[in-house]
Design an enzyme around this catalytic site. Structure first.
Site, PDB file in Angstrom:
ATOM      1  N   ARG A  81     -80.453 -23.025 -28.850  1.00  0.00           N
ATOM      2  CA  ARG A  81     -81.505 -23.874 -29.470  1.00  0.00           C
ATOM      3  C   ARG A  81     -81.986 -25.078 -28.364  1.00  0.00           C
ATOM      4  O   ARG A  81     -80.887 -25.512 -27.612  1.00  0.00           O
ATOM      5  CB  ARG A  81     -81.035 -24.647 -30.752  1.00  0.00           C
TER       6      ARG A  81
ATOM      7  N   GLY B 270     -75.293 -34.629 -29.312  1.00  0.00           N
ATOM      8  CA  GLY B 270     -74.427 -34.877 -28.127  1.00  0.00           C
ATOM      9  C   GLY B 270     -74.966 -33.957 -26.876  1.00  0.00           C
ATOM     10  O   GLY B 270     -74.938 -34.618 -25.647  1.00  0.00           O
TER      11      GLY B 270
ATOM     12  N   TYR C 157     -78.524 -14.070 -34.876  1.00  0.00           N
ATOM     13  CA  TYR C 157     -78.157 -15.271 -35.358  1.00  0.00           C
ATOM     14  C   TYR C 157     -77.191 -15.484 -36.645  1.00  0.00           C
ATOM     15  O   TYR C 157     -76.123 -15.729 -36.664  1.00  0.00           O
ATOM     16  CB  TYR C 157     -79.225 -16.741 -35.393  1.00  0.00           C
TER      17      TYR C 157
ATOM     18  N   HIS D  73     -68.233 -23.809 -27.016  1.00  0.00           N
ATOM     19  CA  HIS D  73     -68.261 -25.067 -27.703  1.00  0.00           C
ATOM     20  C   HIS D  73     -67.435 -24.982 -29.018  1.00  0.00           C
ATOM     21  O   HIS D  73     -67.046 -25.984 -29.733  1.00  0.00           O
ATOM     22  CB  HIS D  73     -69.603 -25.709 -28.312  1.00  0.00           C
TER      23      HIS D  73
ATOM     24  N   ARG E 192     -70.569 -31.153 -41.304  1.00  0.00           N
ATOM     25  CA  ARG E 192     -71.467 -29.851 -41.501  1.00  0.00           C
ATOM     26  C   ARG E 192     -70.810 -29.293 -42.713  1.00  0.00           C
ATOM     27  O   ARG E 192     -69.525 -28.833 -42.454  1.00  0.00           O
ATOM     28  CB  ARG E 192     -71.873 -29.425 -40.194  1.00  0.00           C
TER      29      ARG E 192
ATOM     30  N   ASP F   3     -61.410 -26.437 -35.267  1.00  0.00           N
ATOM     31  CA  ASP F   3     -62.571 -26.924 -34.586  1.00  0.00           C
ATOM     32  C   ASP F   3     -62.557 -27.078 -33.092  1.00  0.00           C
ATOM     33  O   ASP F   3     -61.452 -27.148 -32.783  1.00  0.00           O
ATOM     34  CB  ASP F   3     -62.643 -28.694 -35.173  1.00  0.00           C
TER      35      ASP F   3
ATOM     36  N   LEU G 185     -66.815 -33.989 -32.716  1.00  0.00           N
ATOM     37  CA  LEU G 185     -67.420 -35.247 -32.084  1.00  0.00           C
ATOM     38  C   LEU G 185     -67.419 -36.519 -33.064  1.00  0.00           C
ATOM     39  O   LEU G 185     -67.636 -37.438 -32.712  1.00  0.00           O
ATOM     40  CB  LEU G 185     -68.723 -35.019 -31.614  1.00  0.00           C
TER      41      LEU G 185
ATOM     42  N   TYR H 264     -48.038   2.472   0.910  1.00  0.00           N
ATOM     43  CA  TYR H 264     -48.328   3.738   0.107  1.00  0.00           C
ATOM     44  C   TYR H 264     -48.897   3.306  -1.420  1.00  0.00           C
ATOM     45  O   TYR H 264     -49.937   3.377  -1.559  1.00  0.00           O
ATOM     46  CB  TYR H 264     -46.922   4.763   0.109  1.00  0.00           C
ATOM     47  N   ASP H 265     -48.031   2.895  -2.113  1.00  0.00           N
ATOM     48  CA  ASP H 265     -48.179   2.476  -3.572  1.00  0.00           C
ATOM     49  C   ASP H 265     -49.102   1.414  -3.663  1.00  0.00           C
ATOM     50  O   ASP H 265     -48.780   0.544  -3.073  1.00  0.00           O
ATOM     51  CB  ASP H 265     -46.915   2.143  -4.236  1.00  0.00           C
TER      52      ASP H 265
ATOM     53  N   ASP I 230     -51.006  -3.806  -0.069  1.00  0.00           N
ATOM     54  CA  ASP I 230     -51.545  -4.374  -1.208  1.00  0.00           C
ATOM     55  C   ASP I 230     -50.681  -5.328  -1.855  1.00  0.00           C
ATOM     56  O   ASP I 230     -50.807  -6.268  -2.570  1.00  0.00           O
ATOM     57  CB  ASP I 230     -51.868  -3.427  -2.289  1.00  0.00           C
TER      58      ASP I 230
END
Length: 742
Positions: A12, A32, A88, A167, A275, A374, A378, A501-502, A681
């Site tokens: 948004r 925020g 959404y 978030h 909310r 959560d 905030l 080798y490996d 490696d």
């Protein structure tokens, strides 16, 4: 001169569009995120891309919106009703939200919603592409609705800076694994350079998912994705502390707070703001409050639970059901425990302006946050910022991200009804001095780690990572480096190739014996050796019997067990003399003990070393047991003059006087080549890279910290690089050359 941009992307925009009486209204967000990022996207040519929360009714309306938002540095992504429903409301909120909040039974897996999710992420990518981002730009993507976007952007520009912040929580890998499209989601996120979460636990869950689901290896807090290091960090989000602190002192808020106190006759106010969502623990909170009223009857008529529930998704069946349950429970408590003079719960289902919220924060004696899960929360931070000159107590769920920072709150298990009710009683009885001490400690955290600090540390880290990546990329064997190596090769007459080798000549296998040379590998080595100026040395940790079986009878020189055995110079095996093996008895005893504890682990005994393999073990368990083994062996290592090596799914212990570096250097000093190429490696190859002369070309397989000058990305690239020399040999005219070997 190009001026770099910061491009913020979220589901948004920080503004919502509404149509009132036929006229479009542009309403700024007071959230925020909008506040924190306002200092960035409003500057110069920076932009914010997102959905404006409105579906235009015509092309003309679409153009009006674009022009208006352009003046605000905002770029809209227009979505259809079907896309909003599928991407959404469907995939984001029926798959990702419940899974990420540990509600597996709420997840609904619909293939068509997944298609919409992919489609909308691609639409966002197309919108970004239309802004013609430059490699110098910085892109910051926000949240779970856009998990595929980092990879989509990366496909268009390898060098661009991409950050991603989640978030909401990230679940353990066993929960995340339930999503049918989990691999695509992880790979999408890994297009970013920096992936950040609110808490350490979330980072560990994400890293574990990358390890256990798509098989990446973790090194500290980074993952190797192709030739990029992707970093995973903890950056807990803050709030605009100054905004809430100043609001709390304003005359308007002061008057509102005074009227709230008068309305509730100076009773103690317990504030609850959420909310509407099943992750917020609202029903559990109501049960706890009822438990409190039953067990602490002395507070009858003395307290009010002021419960504000902000409308959200209330057309979705689960949310509608939740709201009905909240209504019923609040009504039940008021009916059973209330009196004509006192209503225990003041329940509001509404959205309040920030001034009204601030007044509630300033007047509330307790803020009660009992989220079941959560990402941050905030509300509790806004409450603290409003209490700089006031008393109050924060009761905080230990399952909210904020609990990891606000250690001086009363922390509760949100599922423990009696624990929450005791916490309410404790808060009401808390002495003034303790209230002030706890609140001051929390204020210090919230004030320092505010929204601006969060933005600053994120971008500072993103820029550091891009510098690290740039330095790493300068070591990668690209065309120019390969040509430099080959130019030296062409100008030389006596060449040595040290080949591990490996993991270098052949890929790793769970069954070590299955990693035998292929026909293709034999062909490459034969062609490389066919040039009389070239001499191959296969230098490995493998037992000499294995190397003899695979390469015996060839013209190559062989070094086995990291230098404990060599067939140089006469192709006859000779050991390093006077090496003790008495240490093997206690070491083998310890290794065998851990092998017996770990299904899939095994002990391999070589002449002068012991190896504990765990490639076949369950991934997390094998790693844990290997670290326990290392700790168990540490006291023996210095006592016997041994060296402990932690390789790829192997722990090896060997005599300290034996290593690949010493073995390689002995051959170099005797052979006297004018061109040296070494590739490997493993950690054991580092000794070789260190000991070889400075004019040697040393190459590490994998972009890990190394003493080697250069690196190739993987084992396949290692073979391709060796094959490059063969291609040059094959392209040269066939003519007689002087045999200068030996």
């Amino acid at each position: 001169m190009y001026k770099k941009r910061t491009i913020i992307i979220s589901n948004r925009l920080p503004i919502r569009i509404e149509k009132q009486e036929g006229e479009l209204k542009f309403i700024p967000s007071e959230g925020g995120l909008a506040t924190g990022l306002g200092s960035i996207y409003k500057k110069e040519n920076n932009i914010w891309i997102g959905w404006p929360g409105y579906i235009p009714e015509s092309e003309e309306e679409k153009q009006i919106i674009k022009e208006k938002l352009k003046d605000l540095n905002l770029i809209p992504v227009f979505l259809t009703e079907e896309q909003i429903e599928g991407y959404y409301e469907g995939f984001s909120n029926e798959v990702l939200w419940p899974i990420f909040h540990y509600r597996l039974s709420y997840a609904v897996y619909r293939q068509e919603n997944w298609q919409y999710y992919k489609e909308v992420n691609q639409t966002f990518c197309d919108t970004i592409r239309a802004q013609q981002p430059d490699a110098r730009d910085e892109i910051w993507i926000h949240d779970y609705q856009l998990m595929l976007l980092p990879k989509l952007i990366r496909q268009n520009d390898e060098k661009i800076s991409i950050g991603y912040f989640q978030h909401i929580p990230f679940p353990p890998d066993e929960i995340f694994r339930c999503i049918p499209w989990r691999n695509e989601l992880l790979e999408g996120l890994l297009g970013a350079d920096l992936i950040a979460f609110h808490t350490y636990n979330d980072t560990q869950h994400f890293l574990s998912a990358c390890t256990h689901i798509i098989g990446l290896t973790i090194k500290n807090n980074s993952l190797q994705v192709g030739d990029r290091s992707v970093y995973v960090e903890v950056f807990p989000m803050g709030i605009d502390y100054h905004k809430f602190s100043v609001l709390a002192e304003s005359p308007e808020v002061h008057d509102l707070g005074k009227s709230i106190k008068e309305q509730y006759q100076n009773r103690k106010i317990i504030l609850s703001i959420d909310r509407l969502d099943y992750s917020k623990g609202i029903l559990e909170r109501l049960h706890a409050f009822e438990h409190f009223l039953i067990n602490w009857p002395e507070y009858e008529n003395e307290v009010v639970l002021y419960m504000l529930v902000v409308p959200s998704r209330d057309t979705v069946p689960q949310y509608k059901l939740l709201r009905d349950e909240i209504d019923r429970m609040a009504g039940h408590i008021n009916a059973v425990y209330g009196t004509n003079e006192w209503t225990p719960i003041a329940y509001y289902y509404n959205t309040y302006p920030v001034e009204q919220l601030s007044a509630l924060y300033t007047t509330a004696d307790i803020c009660l946050v009992t989220s079941l899960r959560d990402g941050m929360n905030l509300v509790c931070k806004e409450y603290i910022a409003s209490k700089e000159n006031r008393l109050g107590v924060l009761i905080l769920s230990e399952l909210a991200g904020a609990s990891k920072e606000l250690l001086d709150a009363i922390q509760v298990n949100p599922n423990a009804i009696d624990e929450i009710s005791r916490a309410i009683a404790q808060a009401l009885q808390m002495p003034v001095e303790e209230q002030r001490t706890r609140m001051d400690a929390n204020i210090e955290i919230v004030k320092k780690f505010n929204i601006n600090h969060w933005v600053k540390v994120f971008f500072n880290r993103l820029r550091e990572i891009k510098t690290i990546q740039k330095n790493e990329m300068s070591r990668k064997v690209r065309d120019e480096i390969r040509e430099t190596i080959f130019s030296a090769y062409q100008n030389s007459k006596k060449r040595l190739f040290f080949l591990d080798y490996d993991g270098t000549l052949i890929g790793f296998h769970k069954d070590a014996d299955a990693a035998a040379p292929t026909t293709g590998l034999y062909s490459i080595l034969e062609k490389l050796q066919s040039d009389d100026a070239n001499q191959i040395v296969i230098i490995s940790g493998r037992p000499r019997e294995t190397l003899e079986r695979w390469f015996g009878g060839k013209d190559y020189f062989l070094v086995a067990e990291h230098g404990a055995w060599t067939n140089y110079p006469a192709h006859q095996w000779i050991p390093r003399s006077q090496l003790s093996t008495r240490w093997k008895i206690p070491v083998k005893h310890i290794m065998s003990k851990f092998a017996n504890l770990t299904a899939g682990a095994s002990v391999e005994e070589k002449t002068y070393s012991l190896a504990w393999h765990y490639r076949k073990a369950q991934q997390g368990l094998g790693q844990l047991r290997s670290q326990e083994l290392v700790d168990a062996l540490r006291y023996l290592i210095p006592h016997h003059g041994l060296q402990l090596l932690q390789g790829d799914k192997v722990i090896e212990v060997k005599n300290g006087e034996v290593n690949k570096g010493m073995a390689a250097l002995e051959i170099v000093n005797d052979y006297n080549p004018d061109f040296i190429f070494a590739i490997g490696d493993d950690v054991t190859d580092e000794d070789m890279f260190i000991e070889l002369p400075t004019n040697a070309f040393t190459v590490k397989v994998g972009n890990k910290k190394s003493e080697a000058q250069f690196y190739v990305e993987n084992q396949e690239d290692a073979v391709r690089l060796i094959h490059y020399f063969v291609e040059q040999i094959e392209s040269q005219p066939q003519e007689s050359t002087l045999n200068i070997k030996q």
